[in-house]
Write an enzyme that holds these catalytic residues in place. Structure first.
Site, mmCIF file in Angstrom:
data_model
loop_
_atom_site.group_PDB
_atom_site.id
_atom_site.type_symbol
_atom_site.label_atom_id
_atom_site.label_comp_id
_atom_site.label_asym_id
_atom_site.label_seq_id
_atom_site.Cartn_x
_atom_site.Cartn_y
_atom_site.Cartn_z
ATOM 1 N N TYR A 161 26.609 37.270 26.908
ATOM 2 C CA TYR A 161 25.233 36.950 27.313
ATOM 3 C C TYR A 161 24.322 38.183 27.309
ATOM 4 O O TYR A 161 23.322 38.206 28.033
ATOM 5 C CB TYR A 161 25.233 36.288 28.697
ATOM 6 C CG TYR A 161 25.638 34.825 28.679
ATOM 7 C CD1 TYR A 161 25.021 33.909 27.823
ATOM 8 C CD2 TYR A 161 26.627 34.341 29.538
ATOM 9 C CE1 TYR A 161 25.381 32.567 27.817
ATOM 10 C CE2 TYR A 161 26.987 32.991 29.538
ATOM 11 C CZ TYR A 161 26.356 32.115 28.675
ATOM 12 O OH TYR A 161 26.696 30.780 28.666
ATOM 13 N N ASN B 153 25.457 23.765 33.650
ATOM 14 C CA ASN B 153 25.258 22.848 32.520
ATOM 15 C C ASN B 153 26.507 22.644 31.660
ATOM 16 O O ASN B 153 26.423 22.254 30.504
ATOM 17 C CB ASN B 153 24.030 23.250 31.701
ATOM 18 C CG ASN B 153 24.137 24.642 31.108
ATOM 19 O OD1 ASN B 153 25.136 25.331 31.314
ATOM 20 N ND2 ASN B 153 23.128 25.059 30.369
ATOM 21 N N GLU C 210 30.351 35.547 18.363
ATOM 22 C CA GLU C 210 31.019 34.979 19.543
ATOM 23 C C GLU C 210 32.488 34.672 19.263
ATOM 24 O O GLU C 210 33.355 34.919 20.107
ATOM 25 C CB GLU C 210 30.263 33.725 20.009
ATOM 26 C CG GLU C 210 28.890 34.084 20.584
ATOM 27 C CD GLU C 210 28.008 32.873 20.883
ATOM 28 O OE1 GLU C 210 28.443 31.721 20.686
ATOM 29 O OE2 GLU C 210 26.853 33.094 21.319
ATOM 30 N N LYS D 236 32.449 25.429 30.327
ATOM 31 C CA LYS D 236 32.244 26.386 31.413
ATOM 32 C C LYS D 236 33.076 25.986 32.640
ATOM 33 O O LYS D 236 33.604 24.870 32.701
ATOM 34 C CB LYS D 236 30.747 26.441 31.735
ATOM 35 C CG LYS D 236 29.897 27.014 30.579
ATOM 36 C CD LYS D 236 28.419 26.986 30.925
ATOM 37 C CE LYS D 236 27.569 27.629 29.832
ATOM 38 N NZ LYS D 236 26.128 27.596 30.158
ATOM 39 N N ARG E 175 25.041 22.105 18.805
ATOM 40 C CA ARG E 175 23.963 22.212 19.812
ATOM 41 C C ARG E 175 23.382 20.833 20.118
ATOM 42 O O ARG E 175 23.025 20.544 21.258
ATOM 43 C CB ARG E 175 22.849 23.127 19.289
ATOM 44 C CG ARG E 175 23.262 24.565 19.078
ATOM 45 C CD ARG E 175 23.232 25.389 20.312
ATOM 46 N NE ARG E 175 21.907 25.591 20.860
ATOM 47 C CZ ARG E 175 21.646 26.394 21.888
ATOM 48 N NH1 ARG E 175 22.632 27.084 22.470
ATOM 49 N NH2 ARG E 175 20.433 26.532 22.348
ATOM 50 N N HIS F 236 28.815 25.551 26.570
ATOM 51 C CA HIS F 236 28.094 26.541 25.757
ATOM 52 C C HIS F 236 28.306 26.214 24.290
ATOM 53 O O HIS F 236 29.393 25.789 23.896
ATOM 54 C CB HIS F 236 28.629 27.955 26.024
ATOM 55 C CG HIS F 236 28.177 28.934 24.977
ATOM 56 N ND1 HIS F 236 26.961 29.569 25.038
ATOM 57 C CD2 HIS F 236 28.766 29.336 23.807
ATOM 58 C CE1 HIS F 236 26.818 30.326 23.957
ATOM 59 N NE2 HIS F 236 27.895 30.213 23.203
#
Ligand code: GDP
Ligand code: MG
Length: 153
Positions: A51, A114, A128, A11, A87, A117
């Site tokens: 999103y 954070n 995605e 990000k 993840r 992604h």
């Protein structure tokens, strides 16, 4: 082998804070294969689609503003169980709940900053990747380390 692809993004805060190298390095050194990578300033519409399932959340406008605040590194990483393991490498959504040793647990504090992604399911990873990459941008090649990383193909 049951190889998967996952969409991982660094990000704007991760890019600005000089974390591109360390984040790429964690996926590389774990043994995953880089299948696509680009630095991109995505249009608002792409982020709203990305999103879309969070559109009703109170933090949604701030999330889109955050994601528009600078360039993003968009990547596809490939390998066995890449979605779930991706993840795990990222850590929990809220960095304060992320274990040390995860990206968020090592580099972030606020949930709204954070740094990375990762797709949350194989189905969403496919969506995605199709959203962020054009045909031909995701490369198929043999990873020279393959036989050193996997016991069996
Ligand atoms: P992820 O899959 O772990 O990234 O988490 P989600 O899909 O639930 O949320 C997407 C992103 O929205 C997160 O990575 C955060 O950047 C942001 N986000 C999620 N929950 C909150 C929240 O409660 N407050 C704020 N400010 N941002 C949030
Ligand atoms: Mg998510």
């Amino acid at each position: 082998m049951s190889s998967e692809q996952t969409f991982i993004a660094i990000k704007p805060d991760g890019v600005q804070r000089g974390l591109v190298g360390p984040i790429v390095s964690r996926f590389e050194s774990r043994g995953f294969k880089l299948a696509a990578i680009k630095l991109i300033s995505p249009p608002r519409e792409l982020l709203e689609k990305h999103y879309a399932d969070l559109a009703d959340k109170p933090f949604f406008p701030g999330l889109v503003t955050y994601m528009l605040s600078g360039p993003i590194v968009a990547m596809v990483w490939e390998g066995r169980d890449a979605v779930k393991t991706g993840r795990t490498i990222l850590g929990a959504t809220n960095p304060l709940a992320s274990a040390p040793g995860t990206i968020r647990g090592d580099y972030a504090i606020d949930v709204g900053r954070n740094v990375c992604h990762g797709s949350d399911s194989v189905e969403n990873a496919k969506k995605e990747i199709a959203l962020w990459f054009k045909e031909g941008e995701v490369i198929n090649y043999k990873h020279s380390q393959f036989d050193w990383i996997y016991e069996k193909a």
